[in-house]
Design a protein around this motif. Structure first.
Motif, PDB file in Angstrom:
ATOM      1  N   UNK A 188       1.074  -1.366  -0.286  1.00 49.71           N
ATOM      2  CA  UNK A 188       0.236  -0.131  -0.060  1.00 49.71           C
ATOM      3  C   UNK A 188       1.316   1.352  -0.342  1.00 49.71           C
ATOM      4  N   UNK A 189       0.497   2.281  -1.130  1.00 53.53           N
ATOM      5  CA  UNK A 189       1.699   3.265  -0.887  1.00 53.53           C
ATOM      6  C   UNK A 189       0.842   4.576  -1.290  1.00 53.53           C
ATOM      7  N   UNK A 190       1.864   5.564  -0.676  1.00 54.10           N
ATOM      8  CA  UNK A 190       1.188   6.784  -0.033  1.00 54.10           C
ATOM      9  C   UNK A 190       1.807   7.902   0.016  1.00 54.10           C
ATOM     10  N   UNK A 191       1.890   9.110  -0.667  1.00 51.24           N
ATOM     11  CA  UNK A 191       2.181   9.849  -0.946  1.00 51.24           C
ATOM     12  C   UNK A 191       1.592  11.402  -0.350  1.00 51.24           C
ATOM     13  N   UNK A 192       2.359  12.080   0.366  1.00 55.46           N
ATOM     14  CA  UNK A 192       1.963  12.992   0.928  1.00 55.46           C
ATOM     15  C   UNK A 192       3.258  14.928   0.379  1.00 55.46           C
ATOM     16  N   UNK A 193       2.492  15.728  -0.223  1.00 56.21           N
ATOM     17  CA  UNK A 193       3.161  16.771  -0.825  1.00 56.21           C
ATOM     18  C   UNK A 193       2.400  18.277  -0.626  1.00 56.21           C
ATOM     19  N   UNK A 194       3.457  18.834  -0.076  1.00 57.77           N
ATOM     20  CA  UNK A 194       2.631  20.893  -0.366  1.00 57.77           C
ATOM     21  C   UNK A 194       2.952  21.551  -1.127  1.00 57.77           C
ATOM     22  N   UNK A 195       2.067  22.595  -1.358  1.00 56.07           N
ATOM     23  CA  UNK A 195       2.129  23.436  -2.367  1.00 56.07           C
ATOM     24  C   UNK A 195       2.565  24.870  -1.915  1.00 56.07           C
ATOM     25  N   UNK A 196       2.442  25.496  -1.974  1.00 58.32           N
ATOM     26  CA  UNK A 196       2.230  26.754  -1.418  1.00 58.32           C
ATOM     27  C   UNK A 196       1.861  27.988  -2.488  1.00 58.32           C
ATOM     28  N   UNK A 197       1.085  29.274  -1.697  1.00 53.19           N
ATOM     29  CA  UNK A 197       0.812  30.080  -2.174  1.00 53.19           C
ATOM     30  C   UNK A 197      -0.205  29.920  -3.531  1.00 53.19           C
ATOM     31  N   UNK A 198      -1.198  28.782  -2.757  1.00 60.29           N
ATOM     32  CA  UNK A 198      -2.404  28.474  -4.056  1.00 60.29           C
ATOM     33  C   UNK A 198      -3.985  29.241  -2.984  1.00 60.29           C
ATOM     34  N   UNK A 199      -4.743  29.245  -3.777  1.00 67.32           N
ATOM     35  CA  UNK A 199      -5.997  29.324  -3.350  1.00 67.32           C
ATOM     36  C   UNK A 199      -6.772  28.423  -2.707  1.00 67.32           C
ATOM     37  N   UNK A 200      -8.084  28.473  -1.781  1.00 66.38           N
ATOM     38  CA  UNK A 200      -8.898  27.041  -2.164  1.00 66.38           C
ATOM     39  C   UNK A 200      -9.468  26.862  -3.794  1.00 66.38           C
TER      40      UNK A 200
END
Length: 231
Positions: A188-200
């Protein structure tokens, strides 16, 4: 020198008797502190995603156990030496990669040690300090690691996720993607990443970009720490 060596057997067997009254008080205080710390954990991550509440819930059991260990080894040198080998069998099935979770575990151990030696005022100070910071962190966004405008993306699939390919795809339309964690457990594979400066309202574009590269079975979840929006 030989005289000092001759004292080792007596030191090795040195011990004492655990006072039942003090032990009960320490354990009860430790359990109460564990409950309070679990609530602080929830408060701390109330603007975060996703919080591992299993760690927070474990404090109520973990802290009395650690307190008991520290109480017992005070009265037994053999046990204190053997503790290093005994605890080496403890393993986490899933690695704890978030530094904040590790910090809470260390805080739980510190408070447990304070309860074991009955430094209750020190334990109380630690709890009040963390509570104050958690409240201020929730109220003032500049104290939050994840500032408003950041989107967290979690991907889950039974097939392997190509991290480099996903980040490369996202980078074409969004700036500054940053990998938070990537792991595989029991196929079971998972990936978490973030992106800054984005609106909802950027979630539709982001999901469309990911769907072009990911497997149809991949689960995609988006989270905005500023307003708790998750889809």
């Amino acid at each position: 020198m030989f005289e000092e060596l001759s004292k080792l057997p007596s030191l090795y067997g040195a011990g004492g008797e655990v006072q039942l009254g003090k032990y009960i008080v320490s354990i009860l205080v430790s359990m109460f502190a564990g409950y309070v710390l679990s609530q602080i954990y929830r408060l701390y991550f109330s603007r975060h995603a996703p919080a591992d509440y299993g760690i927070g819930n474990s404090f109520l059991l973990m802290m009395p156990a650690v307190t008991s260990i520290f109480i017992v080894i005070q009265y037994s040198l053999p046990l204190s030496l053997g503790l290093l080998g005994a605890l080496s069998f403890v393993r986490f099935r899933t690695p704890i990669k978030r530094a904040e979770d590790i910090s809470f575990i260390l805080l739980a151990i510190s408070i447990s040690l304070c309860c074991a030696v009955q430094y209750f005022h020190v334990a109380l100070f630690l709890i009040l300090l963390v509570t104050a910071y958690s409240v201020l962190r929730k109220k003032f966004s500049f104290l939050d690691v994840f500032s408003k405008g950041t989107v967290l993306v979690t991907l889950h699939d039974q097939q392997e996720i190509d991290v480099d390919d996903v980040i490369s795809t996202v980078s074409k339309q969004f700036s500054n993607p940053s990998v938070v964690s990537s792991q595989s457990t029991d196929s079971y594979y998972s990936l978490v990443f973030s992106i800054e400066g984005q609106s909802d309202n950027a979630h539709a574009t982001l999901i469309a970009a990911l769907r072009e590269r990911l497997n149809p079975t991949t689960n995609i979840d988006l989270f905005y720490p500023g307003n708790e929006l998750s889809i």
